[in-house]
Design a protein around this motif. Structure first.
Motif, PDB file in Angstrom:
ATOM      1  N   LYS A 114      56.300 -32.913  24.768  1.00  0.00           N
ATOM      2  CA  LYS A 114      56.486 -31.657  25.493  1.00  0.00           C
ATOM      3  C   LYS A 114      57.677 -30.916  24.914  1.00  0.00           C
ATOM      4  O   LYS A 114      58.709 -31.518  24.641  1.00  0.00           O
ATOM      5  CB  LYS A 114      56.755 -31.944  26.982  1.00  0.00           C
ATOM      6  N   PHE A 115      57.518 -29.611  24.700  1.00  0.00           N
ATOM      7  CA  PHE A 115      58.669 -28.747  24.412  1.00  0.00           C
ATOM      8  C   PHE A 115      58.877 -27.916  25.659  1.00  0.00           C
ATOM      9  O   PHE A 115      58.093 -27.005  25.918  1.00  0.00           O
ATOM     10  CB  PHE A 115      58.395 -27.847  23.211  1.00  0.00           C
ATOM     11  N   GLY A 116      59.871 -28.247  26.463  1.00  0.00           N
ATOM     12  CA  GLY A 116      60.016 -27.583  27.755  1.00  0.00           C
ATOM     13  C   GLY A 116      58.828 -27.968  28.618  1.00  0.00           C
ATOM     14  O   GLY A 116      58.565 -29.149  28.819  1.00  0.00           O
ATOM     15  N   ASP A 117      58.097 -26.962  29.093  1.00  0.00           N
ATOM     16  CA  ASP A 117      56.928 -27.233  29.924  1.00  0.00           C
ATOM     17  C   ASP A 117      55.651 -27.266  29.101  1.00  0.00           C
ATOM     18  O   ASP A 117      54.569 -27.457  29.628  1.00  0.00           O
ATOM     19  CB  ASP A 117      56.770 -26.136  30.997  1.00  0.00           C
ATOM     20  N   PHE A 118      55.796 -27.037  27.783  1.00  0.00           N
ATOM     21  CA  PHE A 118      54.625 -26.840  26.945  1.00  0.00           C
ATOM     22  C   PHE A 118      54.209 -28.156  26.299  1.00  0.00           C
ATOM     23  O   PHE A 118      55.031 -28.826  25.672  1.00  0.00           O
ATOM     24  CB  PHE A 118      54.969 -25.782  25.892  1.00  0.00           C
ATOM     25  N   PHE A 119      52.931 -28.513  26.461  1.00  0.00           N
ATOM     26  CA  PHE A 119      52.426 -29.740  25.853  1.00  0.00           C
ATOM     27  C   PHE A 119      51.994 -29.454  24.418  1.00  0.00           C
ATOM     28  O   PHE A 119      50.924 -28.914  24.198  1.00  0.00           O
ATOM     29  CB  PHE A 119      51.232 -30.283  26.638  1.00  0.00           C
ATOM     30  N   ALA A 120      52.837 -29.779  23.447  1.00  0.00           N
ATOM     31  CA  ALA A 120      52.465 -29.565  22.047  1.00  0.00           C
ATOM     32  C   ALA A 120      51.469 -30.630  21.609  1.00  0.00           C
ATOM     33  O   ALA A 120      50.548 -30.358  20.844  1.00  0.00           O
ATOM     34  CB  ALA A 120      53.695 -29.585  21.158  1.00  0.00           C
ATOM     35  N   VAL A 121      51.660 -31.858  22.097  1.00  0.00           N
ATOM     36  CA  VAL A 121      50.711 -32.944  21.848  1.00  0.00           C
ATOM     37  C   VAL A 121      50.461 -33.589  23.202  1.00  0.00           C
ATOM     38  O   VAL A 121      51.394 -33.898  23.928  1.00  0.00           O
ATOM     39  CB  VAL A 121      51.288 -33.978  20.846  1.00  0.00           C
ATOM     40  N   GLY A 163      42.666 -28.707  12.808  1.00  0.00           N
ATOM     41  CA  GLY A 163      42.726 -27.878  14.003  1.00  0.00           C
ATOM     42  C   GLY A 163      43.316 -26.537  13.669  1.00  0.00           C
ATOM     43  O   GLY A 163      43.929 -26.361  12.616  1.00  0.00           O
ATOM     44  N   ALA A 164      43.135 -25.592  14.592  1.00  0.00           N
ATOM     45  CA  ALA A 164      43.650 -24.251  14.372  1.00  0.00           C
ATOM     46  C   ALA A 164      45.168 -24.288  14.360  1.00  0.00           C
ATOM     47  O   ALA A 164      45.785 -25.238  14.848  1.00  0.00           O
ATOM     48  CB  ALA A 164      43.152 -23.319  15.469  1.00  0.00           C
ATOM     49  N   SER A 165      45.764 -23.255  13.824  1.00  0.00           N
ATOM     50  CA  SER A 165      47.214 -23.165  13.760  1.00  0.00           C
ATOM     51  C   SER A 165      47.803 -23.214  15.173  1.00  0.00           C
ATOM     52  O   SER A 165      47.304 -22.555  16.077  1.00  0.00           O
ATOM     53  CB  SER A 165      47.574 -21.857  13.063  1.00  0.00           C
ATOM     54  N   GLY A 166      48.839 -24.023  15.357  1.00  0.00           N
ATOM     55  CA  GLY A 166      49.509 -24.099  16.649  1.00  0.00           C
ATOM     56  C   GLY A 166      48.921 -25.129  17.593  1.00  0.00           C
ATOM     57  O   GLY A 166      49.335 -25.212  18.744  1.00  0.00           O
ATOM     58  N   CYS A 167      47.971 -25.952  17.131  1.00  0.00           N
ATOM     59  CA  CYS A 167      47.338 -26.909  18.042  1.00  0.00           C
ATOM     60  C   CYS A 167      48.113 -28.220  18.115  1.00  0.00           C
ATOM     61  O   CYS A 167      47.723 -29.118  18.839  1.00  0.00           O
ATOM     62  CB  CYS A 167      45.894 -27.152  17.638  1.00  0.00           C
ATOM     63  N   GLY A 168      49.185 -28.352  17.358  1.00  0.00           N
ATOM     64  CA  GLY A 168      50.031 -29.542  17.501  1.00  0.00           C
ATOM     65  C   GLY A 168      49.912 -30.552  16.371  1.00  0.00           C
ATOM     66  O   GLY A 168      50.454 -31.645  16.472  1.00  0.00           O
ATOM     67  N   LYS A 169      49.265 -30.202  15.282  1.00  0.00           N
ATOM     68  CA  LYS A 169      49.084 -31.142  14.167  1.00  0.00           C
ATOM     69  C   LYS A 169      50.420 -31.546  13.565  1.00  0.00           C
ATOM     70  O   LYS A 169      50.712 -32.725  13.386  1.00  0.00           O
ATOM     71  CB  LYS A 169      48.224 -30.504  13.057  1.00  0.00           C
ATOM     72  N   THR A 170      51.241 -30.533  13.236  1.00  0.00           N
ATOM     73  CA  THR A 170      52.524 -30.822  12.611  1.00  0.00           C
ATOM     74  C   THR A 170      53.389 -31.664  13.540  1.00  0.00           C
ATOM     75  O   THR A 170      54.052 -32.610  13.103  1.00  0.00           O
ATOM     76  CB  THR A 170      53.241 -29.517  12.237  1.00  0.00           C
ATOM     77  N   THR A 171      53.369 -31.342  14.826  1.00  0.00           N
ATOM     78  CA  THR A 171      54.183 -32.095  15.778  1.00  0.00           C
ATOM     79  C   THR A 171      53.772 -33.564  15.792  1.00  0.00           C
ATOM     80  O   THR A 171      54.627 -34.463  15.774  1.00  0.00           O
ATOM     81  CB  THR A 171      54.036 -31.476  17.183  1.00  0.00           C
ATOM     82  N   LEU A 172      52.477 -33.830  15.774  1.00  0.00           N
ATOM     83  CA  LEU A 172      52.002 -35.211  15.757  1.00  0.00           C
ATOM     84  C   LEU A 172      52.453 -35.918  14.471  1.00  0.00           C
ATOM     85  O   LEU A 172      52.927 -37.055  14.492  1.00  0.00           O
ATOM     86  CB  LEU A 172      50.474 -35.220  15.882  1.00  0.00           C
TER      87      LEU A 172
HETATM   88  N1  LIG Z   1      60.757 -27.487  18.089  1.00  0.00           N
HETATM   89  C1  LIG Z   1      59.871 -26.814  18.857  1.00  0.00           C
HETATM   90  N2  LIG Z   1      60.272 -26.224  20.014  1.00  0.00           N
HETATM   91  C2  LIG Z   1      59.385 -25.563  20.788  1.00  0.00           C
HETATM   92  N3  LIG Z   1      58.087 -25.422  20.521  1.00  0.00           N
HETATM   93  C3  LIG Z   1      57.616 -25.993  19.402  1.00  0.00           C
HETATM   94  C4  LIG Z   1      58.483 -26.710  18.516  1.00  0.00           C
HETATM   95  N4  LIG Z   1      57.748 -27.163  17.469  1.00  0.00           N
HETATM   96  C5  LIG Z   1      56.481 -26.746  17.704  1.00  0.00           C
HETATM   97  N5  LIG Z   1      56.411 -26.048  18.862  1.00  0.00           N
HETATM   98  C6  LIG Z   1      55.198 -25.469  19.440  1.00  0.00           C
HETATM   99  O1  LIG Z   1      54.231 -26.475  19.522  1.00  0.00           O
HETATM  100  C7  LIG Z   1      52.955 -25.985  19.163  1.00  0.00           C
HETATM  101  C8  LIG Z   1      52.341 -26.819  18.078  1.00  0.00           C
HETATM  102  O2  LIG Z   1      53.066 -26.626  16.896  1.00  0.00           O
HETATM  103  P1  LIG Z   1      52.662 -27.322  15.540  1.00  0.00           P
HETATM  104  O3  LIG Z   1      52.599 -28.783  15.775  1.00  0.00           O
HETATM  105  O4  LIG Z   1      53.608 -26.849  14.507  1.00  0.00           O
HETATM  106  O5  LIG Z   1      51.213 -26.731  15.285  1.00  0.00           O
HETATM  107  P2  LIG Z   1      50.309 -26.792  13.971  1.00  0.00           P
HETATM  108  O6  LIG Z   1      50.990 -27.601  12.943  1.00  0.00           O
HETATM  109  O7  LIG Z   1      49.032 -27.392  14.452  1.00  0.00           O
HETATM  110  O8  LIG Z   1      50.109 -25.382  13.548  1.00  0.00           O
HETATM  111  C9  LIG Z   1      53.145 -24.536  18.759  1.00  0.00           C
HETATM  112  O9  LIG Z   1      52.730 -23.717  19.825  1.00  0.00           O
HETATM  113  C10 LIG Z   1      54.622 -24.408  18.535  1.00  0.00           C
HETATM  114  O10 LIG Z   1      55.055 -23.139  18.908  1.00  0.00           O
END
Ligand SMILES: Nc1ncnc2c1ncn2[C@@H]1O[C@H](COP(=O)(O)OP(=O)(O)O)[C@@H](O)[C@H]1O
Ligand SMILES: [Mg+2]
Lengths: 303, 381
Positions: free
Chosen positions: B32-39, B56-65
Motif C-alpha cells: 500500500k502507498f497510503g490508502d492506495f493498493f499498488a499490489v 499489464g497496463a501502465s500503473g497496474c503495479g508490475k514495477t512495485t511487485l
Molecule cells: N513510491 C510510490 N509512492 C506512491 N505511489 C506509488 C509509488 N510507486 C508507485 N506508486 C503507484 O503505484 C501504482 C503502480 O505503480 P507501478 O508499480 O510503477 O506500475 P507499473 O510498473 O505497472 O506501470 C501507480 O499508480 C503508482 O502511481
C-alpha cells in the motif's frame, strides 16, 4: 530596425551571444587593463597619484616608461610573500571547513521531502537579506570577552574566565565560514538534488551497503558541485578584507588588508595594483589548470 | 546443441509437476502507498529457469511487485521466499538477485568496463577473475570494443546491453528485468528477445520480466502473470492466456477479440446454447459452463476463428449475417470490419492464401460469418 541590424551582419542570436562578452569586456577586461597599466607606473603625489605610462615629448617621440620596480618590491619585501601565503592558507582552511559543514547540509536538504526543500533552501539564503557588514558586526557581539558566547560558557560553568576569541585567527575562520557557507551549499545542493536516485538502487542491487553506495556513486558524481563550491568560497576568501579587519588580530597578515593599506593609507596606487595583479595570477593560473584537467577528463574519447 | 531454444522450452513445464519446488514464492503480498493498493494480495510461484512475464497496463503495479522481489520496497503484508529462504526483510545488497532497471541506471562516471566490473569488485573477487568474467560478458553482449567508453558515448541499444551485462555478470540465480526492451526499436527488440532466451539456456538463470507489451510477453515467456489494478488476474502459458482467458478483461487485453453478450438458453453438462441479441443464430458451445441461470455471460471469439462466406449457412447455430464495412490489406492477411444488423461491428482476419483473388469479398457486400463450436470462449465476468 531589424533590416538594419541584418545589414550590419547582426542577427538576434549573435547579439544575445555577444552580451556576456560585452559584459566581460566592460567590467572585467577594461578594469584589468587599467589596473595592469597602473601597476607599471611610478607613484606621484598628484591627482591621480601615478605617472602616465605614455609620454608625448613634443619632438615626435612617444616615450613609454615601464616601471618594473613595483613587482620587484613585492619580491624583495617578504611582508608581501607572507601575506599571500597566509591568505591562501586561511582561505584553504576556511574552504575545507565550509565543505565539511556544507556537504552534509546540502545532502540532507537534497534528500529531504520535496515540499520541504524550497523552504530549507530559502533559509540558507535568508541571511543575504541582511547586510553582510551587519552580520560580521554581530559576530563581534557574540565573540567578544563579555559577549554572548563567553557569557553562556561561564553561565553553564564550562569556564570561569572569558576566553579571548575576538581578534584571533579563530574568529576570522568563524567569520569566513559563516559568511561563505551558502556559496558552498548552493552548488552542492544543485548537484545532489538532480542526481538520479535509481543509481543508488543499482549500487545496492550490485551489493553495496548504503555507505558504500555513497562513496562509490554519490560522492564521485557530486565532485563538480564540490569543485564549484570550493572555488566560490576560496576565491573571495583569499582577498577577504572586511572579516579579518573586524574580527581578526590587527597584526594578522592578509593580502586584502595589505591591498587596502597600500591604496588608502600609503596612497601608493602602483604597488597596490601590482599586489592585485599578482593575486589575480595566483588565482587564475591554478584555476585554468584545473579547468583543463577537468575538461580533458569529461571529454574522454568524445573529443 | 541441435535443438533450438524454443523446442526445449515446449517440454519445460515444471508448474504442472506437483513435486516441483518453486524457486520464487510470493505469498499474499500486498503493498500500500497510503490508502492506495499498488499490489493487492498477490500469490505466485515461479520455477527455476522460467522466463516469467508480469504483463499489464501502465500503473497496474508490475514495477512495485518487481521492486519487492529486488528488496527496494517492503511488502505491507505477505512474504517473499527465494530458494526457500524468507527474503521479506533482507536488504537488496544481500539478496541473490539482480535487477535491470527500466532506466538502465548505468553509472555515468564509469566506463562500460567499470560498470560491468562494479558488482564483482563488490564481491572482492581476484583481479584477474574479475577481468576475465567482465571480458566474457562484454563479448557475450557484443560490447567488447566499447569497453573503454563512457555511457554518454553509447547508443540506447548499447546502454541497454551494458545494463544487462552488469546484472548478468554476477551470475544471479534470479534476474529481474523492468521493461528491458521498451526503449529499443523493433528489430533490435526481436534480436534481444532471442538473446535473452539464449542466455537463459546457457546460464540457467530464472527471469522475471515486467512488460506492458503483450507481444513481447507472448514471444519471450514460459508463463505470463496478467495484472490489473494491483491484482494477478490470470497466470498461464502464452497459449493458455490467449486461448483460455478466464475473464473478459484477459481476453480483451491479449490480442483482439469479438465479445458477444448474452444469456444461457440451454444449459447441459456437455454443451450450452447462448442467446445473443446481436446475432441471428444462437451460439453453440461444445462444453458445459458453470453459471447461474439467467445471468449475463459473454462469448469471446477471436478474429481469426471466424470465417466469411457468401452463401447462407444451413446450420441452426454459430452464424450471423453482416455487411462489409472496411477492409485492411496487411500482406499476409486481411482485416475485415463487418457491421451486424444490430449495428455491432465484428472484426475478422483471413489469411491471404491466393495471390490474385478477383472475386475476393469486397466493400458493402452482404456476407455470412461462421465459427466452430469450440471457437468461442465463454466467460462469466
Ligand atoms: N513510491 C510510490 N509512492 C506512491 N505511489 C506509488 C509509488 N510507486 C508507485 N506508486 C503507484 O503505484 C501504482 C503502480 O505503480 P507501478 O508499480 O510503477 O506500475 P507499473 O510498473 O505497472 O506501470 C501507480 O499508480 C503508482 O502511481
Ligand atoms: Mg513500470
Amino acid at each position: 530596425m531589424k533590416a538594419l541590424l541584418k545589414r550590419a551582419g547582426l542577427q538576434g542570436r549573435s547579439v544575445v551571444a555577444a552580451v556576456p562578452y560585452l559584459w566581460l569586456l566592460l567590467f572585467f577586461l577594461i578594469p584589468f587593463v587599467i589596473v595592469l597599466k597602473i601597476s607599471f607606473s611610478s607613484s606621484l603625489i598628484a591627482m591621480p597619484p601615478y605617472e602616465p605610462l605614455l609620454h608625448w615629448t613634443g619632438e615626435k617621440v612617444l616615450q613609454i616608461k615601464l616601471n618594473l620596480g613595483n613587482f620587484a618590491f613585492l619580491v624583495e619585501d617578504n611582508l608581501y610573500w607572507k601575506a599571500y601565503l597566509n591568505s591562501i592558507w586561511v582561505a584553504s582552511v576556511s574552504t575545507f571547513f565550509c565543505l565539511l559543514l556544507g556537504y552534509p547540509i546540502a545532502y540532507a536538504i537534497a534528500r529531504s521531502n520535496p515540499s520541504a526543500r524550497n523552504i530549507l533552501m530559502l533559509l540558507i539564503v535568508l541571511p543575504f537579506w541582511t547586510s553582510f557588514l551587519l552580520r560580521v558586526y554581530a559576530w563581534i557581539g557574540i565573540l567578544k570577552n563579555n559577549g554572548l558566547l563567553n557569557n553562556f560558557l561561564i553561565w553553564i560553568g564550562a569556564i570561569d574566565q572569558p576566553i579571548q576569541m575576538l581578534q584571533t585567527d579563530f574568529a576570522v575562520y568563524v567569520g569566513i565560514v559563516y559568511s561563505y557557507l551558502p556559496f558552498m551549499i548552493l552548488p552542492l545542493y544543485a548537484n545532489l538534488e538532480k542526481m538520479d536516485l535509481t543509481l543508488l538502487e543499482a549500487a545496492a542491487d550490485l551489493g553495496c551497503k548504503p555507505w558504500q553506495g555513497f562513496l562509490k556513486v554519490t560522492l564521485p558524481l557530486s565532485l563538480p558541485g564540490v569543485r564549484a563550491g570550493c572555488l566560490l568560497v576560496f576565491i573571495p576568501a583569499v582577498g577577504e578584507f572586511v572579516i579579518p579587519s573586524l574580527l581578526g588580530d590587527p597584526g594578522m597578515l592578509m593580502i586584502g588588508k595589505v591591498l587596502w593599506t597600500e591604496f588608502f593609507n600609503n596612497r601608493d596606487w602602483p604597488v597596490a595594483s601590482a599586489v592585485a595583479i599578482v593575486l589575480l595570477l595566483f588565482l587564475v593560473i591554478p584555476m585554468m589548470y584545473f579547468q583543463r584537467a577537468q575538461d580533458a577528463e569529461a571529454g574522454g574519447v568524445h573529443r | 546443441m541441435a535443438t533450438s531454444p524454443r523446442a526445449t522450452q515446449q517440454k519445460f513445464e515444471p508448474w504442472t509437476d506437483p513435486d516441483a519446488k518453486p524457486y520464487v514464492r510470493i505469498e499474499k503480498v500486498t503493498k500500500k502507498f497510503g490508502d492506495f493498493f499498488a499490489v493487492d494480495d498477490v500469490s505466485l510461484s515461479i520455477y527455476k529457469k522460467e522466463i516469467f512475464c508480469l504483463l499489464g497496463a501502465s500503473g497496474c503495479g508490475k514495477t512495485t511487485l518487481l521492486r519487492m522481489l529486488a528488496g527496494f520496497e517492503r511488502p505491507t503484508s505477505g512474504k517473499i521466499f527465494i530458494d526457500g529462504v524468507d527474503m521479506t526483510s533482507i536488504p537488496p545488497y544481500e539478496r541473490p538477485v539482480n535487477m535491470m532497471f527500466q532506466s538502465y541506471a548505468i553509472f555515468p562516471h564509469m566506463t562500460v568496463e567499470q560498470n560491468v566490473a562494479f558488482g564483482l569488485k563488490q564481491e572482492r573477487l581476484q583481479k584477474d577473475e574479475i577481468e576475465s568474467r567482465v571480458n566474457d560478458m562484454l563479448n557475450l553482449v557484443k560490447l567488447g570494443q566499447f569497453a573503454k567508453r563512457k555511457p554518454h558515448q553509447l547508443s540506447g541499444g548499447q546502454r541497454q546491453r551494458v545494463a544487462l551485462a552488469r546484472s548478468l555478470v554476477k551470475k544471479p540465480k534470479l534476474l529481474l528485468l523492468d521493461e528491458p526492451l521498451a526503449a529499443l526499436d523493433k528489430k533490435l527488440r526481436e534480436h534481444t528477445q532471442f538473446e535473452l532466451i539464449n542466455i537463459k539456456e546457457t546460464l540457467g538463470v530464472t527471469f522475471v520480466v515486467v512488460t506492458h507489451d503483450q507481444e513481447e510477453a507472448m514471444t519471450l515467456s514460459t508463463r505470463i502473470g496478467l495484472m490489473n489494478h494491483g491484482e494477478i488476474v490470470q497466470v498461464g502459458t502464452p497459449s493458455e492466456i490467449y486461448e483460455y482467458p478466464s475473464s473478459r478483461f484477459v481476453s480483451e487485453f491479449i490480442g483482439s477479440v469479438n465479445m458477444f453478450e448474452g444469456r444461457l438458453v440451454e444449459d447441459e453438462p456437455s454443451y450450452v446454447r447462448i442467446g445473443c441479441d446481436d446475432l441471428e443464430a444462437p451460439i453453440y458451445v461444445d462444453h458445459g459452463v458453470s453459471s447461474a441461470p439467467g445471468a449475463t455471460i459473454w462469448a469471446a471469439i477471436r478474429p481469426e476463428k471466424i470465417t466469411i462466406s457468401r452463401e447462407k449457412p444451413d446450420a441452426t447455430d454459430n452464424w450471423t449475417a453482416a455487411v462489409v464495412q472496411d477492409i485492411a490489406y496487411m500482406g499476409d492477411m486481411s482485416i475485415y470490419l463487418l457491421r451486424l444488423d444490430s449495428g455491432k461491428v465484428v472484426r475478422v482476419t483471413q489469411p491471404n492464401i491466393y495471390r490474385h483473388a478477383d472475386d475476393r469479398i469486397t466493400w458493402d457486400e452482404r456476407v455470412f460469418l461462421q465459427w466452430y463450436p469450440e471457437s468461442p470462449v465463454v466467460v462469466t465476468k
